[in-house]
Design an enzyme around this catalytic site. Structure first.
Site, PDB file in Angstrom:
ATOM      1  N   HIS A 187      -9.353   1.300   4.932  1.00 45.85           N
ATOM      2  CA  HIS A 187      -8.050   1.485   5.598  1.00 45.85           C
ATOM      3  C   HIS A 187      -8.237   2.433   6.784  1.00 45.85           C
ATOM      4  O   HIS A 187      -9.042   3.363   6.723  1.00 45.85           O
ATOM      5  CB  HIS A 187      -7.030   2.049   4.609  1.00 45.85           C
ATOM      6  CG  HIS A 187      -5.653   2.031   5.172  1.00 45.85           C
ATOM      7  ND1 HIS A 187      -5.207   3.008   6.021  1.00 45.85           N
ATOM      8  CD2 HIS A 187      -4.645   1.132   5.067  1.00 45.85           C
ATOM      9  CE1 HIS A 187      -3.970   2.709   6.405  1.00 45.85           C
ATOM     10  NE2 HIS A 187      -3.609   1.578   5.830  1.00 45.85           N
ATOM     11  N   SER A 203       3.578  -2.039  10.241  1.00 43.20           N
ATOM     12  CA  SER A 203       5.029  -2.064  10.479  1.00 43.20           C
ATOM     13  C   SER A 203       5.695  -3.386  10.085  1.00 43.20           C
ATOM     14  O   SER A 203       6.659  -3.804  10.717  1.00 43.20           O
ATOM     15  CB  SER A 203       5.346  -1.712  11.936  1.00 43.20           C
ATOM     16  OG  SER A 203       4.913  -0.388  12.220  1.00 43.20           O
ATOM     17  N   GLY A 215       5.244   1.409   4.532  1.00 44.22           N
ATOM     18  CA  GLY A 215       6.591   1.955   4.354  1.00 44.22           C
ATOM     19  C   GLY A 215       7.578   1.013   3.689  1.00 44.22           C
ATOM     20  O   GLY A 215       8.292   1.400   2.749  1.00 44.22           O
ATOM     21  N   GLY A 239       2.493   2.393  10.733  1.00 35.84           N
ATOM     22  CA  GLY A 239       3.431   3.507  10.578  1.00 35.84           C
ATOM     23  C   GLY A 239       4.130   3.900  11.872  1.00 35.84           C
ATOM     24  O   GLY A 239       4.739   4.961  11.954  1.00 35.84           O
ATOM     25  N   GLU A 243      -6.658   4.876   7.748  1.00 31.60           N
ATOM     26  CA  GLU A 243      -6.513   6.307   7.420  1.00 31.60           C
ATOM     27  C   GLU A 243      -7.787   6.851   6.777  1.00 31.60           C
ATOM     28  O   GLU A 243      -8.138   8.023   6.950  1.00 31.60           O
ATOM     29  CB  GLU A 243      -5.272   6.499   6.524  1.00 31.60           C
ATOM     30  CG  GLU A 243      -3.995   6.308   7.338  1.00 31.60           C
ATOM     31  CD  GLU A 243      -2.831   5.667   6.604  1.00 31.60           C
ATOM     32  OE1 GLU A 243      -2.798   5.689   5.362  1.00 31.60           O
ATOM     33  OE2 GLU A 243      -1.934   5.129   7.296  1.00 31.60           O
ATOM     34  N   ASN A 296       0.883  -1.171   0.000  1.00 30.85           N
ATOM     35  CA  ASN A 296       0.000   0.000   0.000  1.00 30.85           C
ATOM     36  C   ASN A 296       0.914   1.213   0.000  1.00 30.85           C
ATOM     37  O   ASN A 296       1.503   1.543   1.029  1.00 30.85           O
ATOM     38  CB  ASN A 296      -0.891  -0.013   1.258  1.00 30.85           C
ATOM     39  CG  ASN A 296      -1.693   1.270   1.398  1.00 30.85           C
ATOM     40  OD1 ASN A 296      -1.732   2.094   0.476  1.00 30.85           O
ATOM     41  ND2 ASN A 296      -2.323   1.447   2.543  1.00 30.85           N
ATOM     42  N   TRP A 297       1.019   1.833  -1.161  1.00 32.65           N
ATOM     43  CA  TRP A 297       1.970   2.949  -1.296  1.00 32.65           C
ATOM     44  C   TRP A 297       1.418   4.264  -0.749  1.00 32.65           C
ATOM     45  O   TRP A 297       2.103   5.275  -0.750  1.00 32.65           O
ATOM     46  CB  TRP A 297       2.394   3.090  -2.760  1.00 32.65           C
ATOM     47  CG  TRP A 297       3.324   1.982  -3.193  1.00 32.65           C
ATOM     48  CD1 TRP A 297       3.930   1.067  -2.394  1.00 32.65           C
ATOM     49  CD2 TRP A 297       3.755   1.687  -4.537  1.00 32.65           C
ATOM     50  NE1 TRP A 297       4.715   0.228  -3.145  1.00 32.65           N
ATOM     51  CE2 TRP A 297       4.638   0.579  -4.460  1.00 32.65           C
ATOM     52  CE3 TRP A 297       3.496   2.256  -5.788  1.00 32.65           C
ATOM     53  CZ2 TRP A 297       5.254   0.028  -5.589  1.00 32.65           C
ATOM     54  CZ3 TRP A 297       4.103   1.706  -6.915  1.00 32.65           C
ATOM     55  CH2 TRP A 297       4.976   0.607  -6.811  1.00 32.65           C
ATOM     56  N   LYS A 298       0.177   4.267  -0.339  1.00 32.72           N
ATOM     57  CA  LYS A 298      -0.447   5.478   0.228  1.00 32.72           C
ATOM     58  C   LYS A 298      -0.167   6.680  -0.694  1.00 32.72           C
ATOM     59  O   LYS A 298      -0.099   6.501  -1.913  1.00 32.72           O
ATOM     60  CB  LYS A 298       0.055   5.700   1.655  1.00 32.72           C
ATOM     61  CG  LYS A 298      -0.100   4.425   2.509  1.00 32.72           C
ATOM     62  CD  LYS A 298       0.116   4.624   3.977  1.00 32.72           C
ATOM     63  CE  LYS A 298      -0.079   3.297   4.696  1.00 32.72           C
ATOM     64  NZ  LYS A 298       0.032   3.411   6.132  1.00 32.72           N
ATOM     65  N   GLU A 318      -5.250  -4.848  10.479  1.00 33.86           N
ATOM     66  CA  GLU A 318      -4.219  -3.840  10.692  1.00 33.86           C
ATOM     67  C   GLU A 318      -4.502  -3.114  12.008  1.00 33.86           C
ATOM     68  O   GLU A 318      -5.291  -2.153  12.041  1.00 33.86           O
ATOM     69  CB  GLU A 318      -4.233  -2.822   9.542  1.00 33.86           C
ATOM     70  CG  GLU A 318      -3.980  -3.434   8.187  1.00 33.86           C
ATOM     71  CD  GLU A 318      -3.429  -2.405   7.202  1.00 33.86           C
ATOM     72  OE1 GLU A 318      -2.282  -2.576   6.779  1.00 33.86           O
ATOM     73  OE2 GLU A 318      -4.123  -1.426   6.894  1.00 33.86           O
TER      74      GLU A 318
HETATM   75  P1  13P Z   1       3.200   0.483   7.599  1.00 31.13           P
HETATM   76  O1  13P Z   1       3.680  -0.824   7.014  1.00 31.13           O
HETATM   77  O2  13P Z   1       3.967   1.659   7.092  1.00 31.13           O
HETATM   78  O3  13P Z   1       3.084   0.429   9.087  1.00 31.13           O
HETATM   79  O4  13P Z   1       1.717   0.692   7.057  1.00 31.13           O
HETATM   80  C1  13P Z   1       0.815  -0.351   7.151  1.00 31.13           C
HETATM   81  C2  13P Z   1      -0.386  -0.028   6.367  1.00 31.13           C
HETATM   82  O5  13P Z   1      -1.098   0.905   6.672  1.00 31.13           O
HETATM   83  C3  13P Z   1      -0.679  -0.849   5.185  1.00 31.13           C
HETATM   84  O6  13P Z   1      -1.959  -0.609   4.706  1.00 31.13           O
END
Ligand code: 13P
Length: 252
Positions: free
Chosen positions: A94, A213, A235, A174, A96, A9-11, A168
């Protein structure tokens, strides 16, 4: 044995130049897991173009869709157009989207059904916040998110096969603080049991991914758990070499 997945997930990350370097450093041809990425929507054609030389199935998806077909919805991306560009799946729910953009359970439920209507595989994301875990509410939160998000999910077997669930925990996203393999396994086991007994899914065939993470250094312990079928990675999915290392671990 169920198929393993590494989904990036590159956000709201990656530029035209960092995308090129991702593909220059990618080496996944020999891996056996599914390798998927969800870039920012406007990069989908560029990513598919760059992925042409990959010798295995590599899928590209969206991070979100609009709940409506098309029309006067400034700033939104339609499922139909994402599909036209080559997306085969979308994330829905998600954390976010839930917390920053205030997407509620009912909206997520409509988006899931809308994605299915457009033949997109859905990666439905759920997870508890730190306070909820501390108060012993993890299972109650997951149960509610599943019940509401998957309410009236079509009975059609071919549509039920289009569901992937990502666990998640919000406190692990993150933050560098990863759930222990045991904590993650416990939650995944609960999810599998609940969707089977209460929501009538064939739970042993639904892919369940862990996210929060995940990095090459901690992936092995998580992916070795019985109910964890892969990882949804933020990330650590941005660099080709790390993504490749994760895909290699998932293919062991
Ligand atoms: P991180 O791997 O950066 O913690 O993010 C996880 C995530 O939100 C995947 O959708």
């Amino acid at each position: 044995m169920r198929q393993k997945y590494i989904v990036g997930n590159w956000k709201m990350n990656q530029s035209v130049s960092s995308l090129s370097s991702f593909f220059e450093n990618l080496s996944i041809d020999e891996t056996t897991c599914e390798t998927w990425v969800s870039p920012q929507a406007m990069h989908i054609p560029r990513v598919l173009d760059a992925a042409q030389n990959i010798k295995k199935n590599f899928q590209v998806g969206a991070q979100n869709i609009c709940e409506f077909d098309n029309g006067a919805y400034t700033g939104e991306n339609s499922a139909e157009s994402l599909k036209d560009l080559g997306a085969t799946f979308t994330l829905i729910g998600h954390s976010e989207r839930r917390h920053i953009f205030k997407e509620d359970h009912a909206l997520l439920n409509r988006k899931i059904k809308h994605a299915l209507k457009h033949d997109l595989t859905v990666i439905f994301c759920i997870g508890e916040q730190l306070e909820e875990r501390k108060n012993g509410m993890t299972e109650a939160v997951l149960k509610y998110q599943l019940q509401e998000g998957l309410k009236d999910f079509p009975a059609d077997k071919s549509l039920r096969e289009k569901l992937i669930i990502a666990y998640e925990p919000v406190w692990a996203i993150g933050t560098g603080e990863v759930a222990s393999p045991e904590q993650a396994q416990e939650a995944h086991h609960f999810i599998r049991k609940f969707i089977t007994s209460d929501l009538d899914f064939q739970g042993d065939t639904v892919p369940l991914l862990y996210g929060g993470s995940v990095k090459p250094a901690n992936a092995e312990g998580l992916l070795g758990q019985e109910d964890i079928d892969g990882a949804l990675v933020g990330g650590a999915s941005l660099k080709g070499e790390d993504f490749s290392a994760l895909a290699q671990t998932a293919s062991k």
